[in-house]
Design a protein around this motif. Structure first.
Motif, PDB file in Angstrom:
ATOM      1  N   LEU A   1      46.115  70.818  49.251  1.00 21.01           N
ATOM      2  CA  LEU A   1      47.336  70.470  49.990  1.00 21.01           C
ATOM      3  C   LEU A   1      47.382  71.173  51.333  1.00 21.01           C
ATOM      4  CD1 LEU A   1      49.947  70.608  47.083  1.00 21.01           C
ATOM      5  CD2 LEU A   1      49.048  68.568  48.187  1.00 21.01           C
TER       6      LEU A   1
ATOM      7  N   GLY B   1      45.338  69.624  54.073  1.00 18.84           N
ATOM      8  CA  GLY B   1      45.720  68.251  54.400  1.00 18.84           C
ATOM      9  C   GLY B   1      44.851  67.183  53.775  1.00 18.84           C
TER      10      GLY B   1
ATOM     11  N   LEU C   1      45.226  66.078  50.923  1.00 17.99           N
ATOM     12  CA  LEU C   1      46.159  65.276  50.140  1.00 17.99           C
ATOM     13  C   LEU C   1      47.567  65.659  50.573  1.00 17.99           C
ATOM     14  CD1 LEU C   1      45.677  63.243  47.732  1.00 17.99           C
ATOM     15  CD2 LEU C   1      46.440  65.081  46.229  1.00 17.99           C
ATOM     16  N   SER C   2      48.397  64.669  50.819  1.00 16.06           N
ATOM     17  CA  SER C   2      49.769  64.961  51.219  1.00 16.06           C
ATOM     18  C   SER C   2      50.595  65.337  49.993  1.00 16.06           C
ATOM     19  CB  SER C   2      50.393  63.746  51.901  1.00 16.06           C
ATOM     20  OG  SER C   2      50.624  62.712  50.961  1.00 16.06           O
ATOM     21  N   PRO C   3      51.701  66.056  50.178  1.00 19.32           N
ATOM     22  CA  PRO C   3      52.567  66.378  49.032  1.00 19.32           C
ATOM     23  C   PRO C   3      53.046  65.137  48.294  1.00 19.32           C
ATOM     24  CG  PRO C   3      53.139  67.745  50.914  1.00 19.32           C
ATOM     25  CD  PRO C   3      52.137  66.742  51.412  1.00 19.32           C
ATOM     26  N   ALA C   4      53.335  64.063  49.028  1.00 22.07           N
ATOM     27  CA  ALA C   4      53.782  62.830  48.377  1.00 22.07           C
ATOM     28  C   ALA C   4      52.678  62.233  47.513  1.00 22.07           C
ATOM     29  CB  ALA C   4      54.236  61.818  49.431  1.00 22.07           C
ATOM     30  N   GLU C   5      51.435  62.261  48.022  1.00 25.78           N
ATOM     31  CA  GLU C   5      50.305  61.737  47.250  1.00 25.78           C
ATOM     32  C   GLU C   5      50.053  62.598  46.014  1.00 25.78           C
ATOM     33  OE1 GLU C   5      47.555  59.706  50.763  1.00 25.78           O
ATOM     34  OE2 GLU C   5      47.507  61.893  50.447  1.00 25.78           O
ATOM     35  N   ALA C   6      50.193  63.911  46.174  1.00 26.50           N
ATOM     36  CA  ALA C   6      50.018  64.810  45.031  1.00 26.50           C
ATOM     37  C   ALA C   6      51.075  64.542  43.967  1.00 26.50           C
ATOM     38  CB  ALA C   6      50.082  66.259  45.491  1.00 26.50           C
TER      39      ALA C   6
ATOM     40  N   ASP D   1      52.613  61.712  43.458  1.00 22.68           N
ATOM     41  CA  ASP D   1      52.263  60.441  42.818  1.00 22.68           C
ATOM     42  C   ASP D   1      51.175  60.643  41.758  1.00 22.68           C
ATOM     43  OD1 ASP D   1      54.073  59.044  44.328  1.00 22.68           O
ATOM     44  OD2 ASP D   1      52.603  58.405  45.845  1.00 22.68           O
TER      45      ASP D   1
ATOM     46  N   PRO E   1      41.478  63.508  46.390  1.00 23.47           N
ATOM     47  CA  PRO E   1      40.945  63.147  47.718  1.00 23.47           C
ATOM     48  C   PRO E   1      39.572  62.486  47.654  1.00 23.47           C
ATOM     49  CG  PRO E   1      41.872  65.365  47.752  1.00 23.47           C
ATOM     50  CD  PRO E   1      41.815  64.937  46.318  1.00 23.47           C
TER      51      PRO E   1
END
Length: 413
Positions: free
Chosen positions: A37, A40, A42-47, A49, A290
């Motif tokens: 995270l 960058g 993986l975004s917090p939103a993607e994490a 999800d 990622p």
């Protein structure tokens, strides 16, 4: 950035295998997820999800682990060991056949972790008490923990991860995997009979219990609850109920009398759920994410077949088996599901499961269950031998992959 993520995945897996200073797997996986995270990748939103996608699977795994612990607390495995000894009647070959049956059923119904952690010590103790070599039964428990885990969604965490992607109901999934399951187990048994032929000769050197010895009583309530839970799994799709609630209900039905009678304690129930391992699965999902959407995922997707011919299914299984032995079957499953995509044919997803479940019988690092088995048998005074494990795997893995895929091809044509 992808290189950094790949290094982090390697570090997480190395730590899970070696467990330095006895630290749980999550001790390295969680910081690695934070680094993913932070850089960058993986975004917090993607994490978030990813965690939401894995959440139901992890909850199901926790319920199954508790259910297996409660079955053990209620005497299911002690009773099983007594049946093995009585049924073997002093014959090492008959004992091996019964061990195969017990491991296959335990793995299918209560997951491969129950086979490794709960049944394997009972199996080893039975062989030692009979005065026969424990090696055939020991390696059978390791192989069956992997090979017999293809039958039901609950049998293996890899199955749980892929279950929703198949779009199948519990009963339909099990029906499609039944023939591959039988073929793989049959081939494993045939090879084990030949591989351990010298140790299977003769009879037990320890006499059976004297006449009049009271048999171990069958844990009828526990067996009935397990049967009802299994029926609930099969009917869950028809009833529109998530299978996890069947596991939770089964665990609750066993927990009430077990707690009341002092067979277990709340702290043991929490420990049985293995929260550190559950957190490890979630963290690993974040670390691997990622790679699934980057160059590695694109490259892997290019290697995979798209059809459901026998050749395509076999190629899928071989790639999956190789990936499991290279990076462990858990991250391999996450990578391959993403590479296959949301519209992947059911046959390819099931062939992938055959590969990631049977392939780990080739190396110690192929599955977390095999690594756990090594610790269990060492504590039981029957340490694993890498030469024996590898030679046995070199024979069984190619045979079972081809046989199970051929069976899958027949039932999905």
């Amino acid at each position: 950035m992808i290189v950094v993520v790949a290094v982090l995945v390697a570090l997480v897996l190395a730590a899970a295998i070696a467990r330095p200073h006895g630290l749980p797997e999550v001790a390295v996986a969680a910081p690695a997820a934070v680094v993913v995270l932070a850089i960058g990748a993986l975004s917090p939103a993607e994490a978030l999800d990813q965690l939401r996608a894995l959440g139901p699977t992890v909850a199901f795994l926790a319920a199954i682990l508790v259910l297996a612990h409660l079955a053990d607390a209620c005497g299911v495995f002690r009773w099983t060991a007594a049946l093995l000894r009585a049924g073997a009647t002093g014959s090492p070959t008959r004992l091996l056949a019964l061990v195969f049956a017990a491991c296959a059923v335990t793995t299918a119904v209560l997951s491969l972790d129950a086979t490794v952690v709960l049944l394997t010590p009972a199996v080893l103790a039975t062989a030692v008490s009979m005065g026969v070599s424990a090696r055939p039964a020991s390696y059978a428990s390791a192989h069956l923990a992997n090979s017999a885990s293809t039958l039901m969604p609950v049998s293996n965490l890899t199955n749980l991860l892929a279950f929703s992607a198949t779009g199948l109901g519990f009963a339909h999934f099990t029906a499609l995997m039944a023939l591959p399951w039988v073929v793989a187990i049959g081939l494993e048994f045939a090879v084990a009979r030949l591989f351990f032929a010298r140790e299977l000769r003769g009879t037990a050197t320890t006499p059976p219990p004297p006449a009049g010895t009271r048999p171990v009583p069958a844990p009828r309530w526990a067996l009935a609850v397990l049967a009802l839970t299994l029926a609930g799994f099969a009917l869950s799709g028809l009833l529109g109920v998530a299978p996890v609630w069947c596991a939770v209900a089964g665990a609750a039905l066993l927990a009430v009398p077990a707690l009341r009678e002092g067979r277990t304690r709340p702290r043991r129930l929490l420990a049985a759920a293995d929260p550190f391992f559950l957190l490890f699965v979630l963290a690993l999902g974040v670390v691997v994410a990622p790679l699934t959407g980057g160059a590695v995922g694109d490259w892997l997707a290019g290697l995979l077949p798209t059809g459901e011919s026998f050749g395509a299914l076999l190629l899928m299984a071989v790639v999956a088996a190789a990936a499991a032995n290279l990076v462990n079957n858990l991250p391999a499953t996450l990578l391959l599901i993403a590479a296959l995509g949301p519209a992947a044919p059911t046959g390819l997803l099931l062939a992938m499961l055959i590969g990631v479940n049977l392939g780990p019988n080739l190396t110690y690092t192929g599955s977390l269950a095999t690594m756990l088995w090594r610790r269990v048998v060492a504590r039981a005074g029957q340490p694993a031998e890498i030469g024996t494990f590898t030679r046995l795997g070199l024979v069984t893995v190619p045979l079972t992959l081809v046989g199970a895929v051929a069976a899958l091809w027949l039932v999905t044509r």
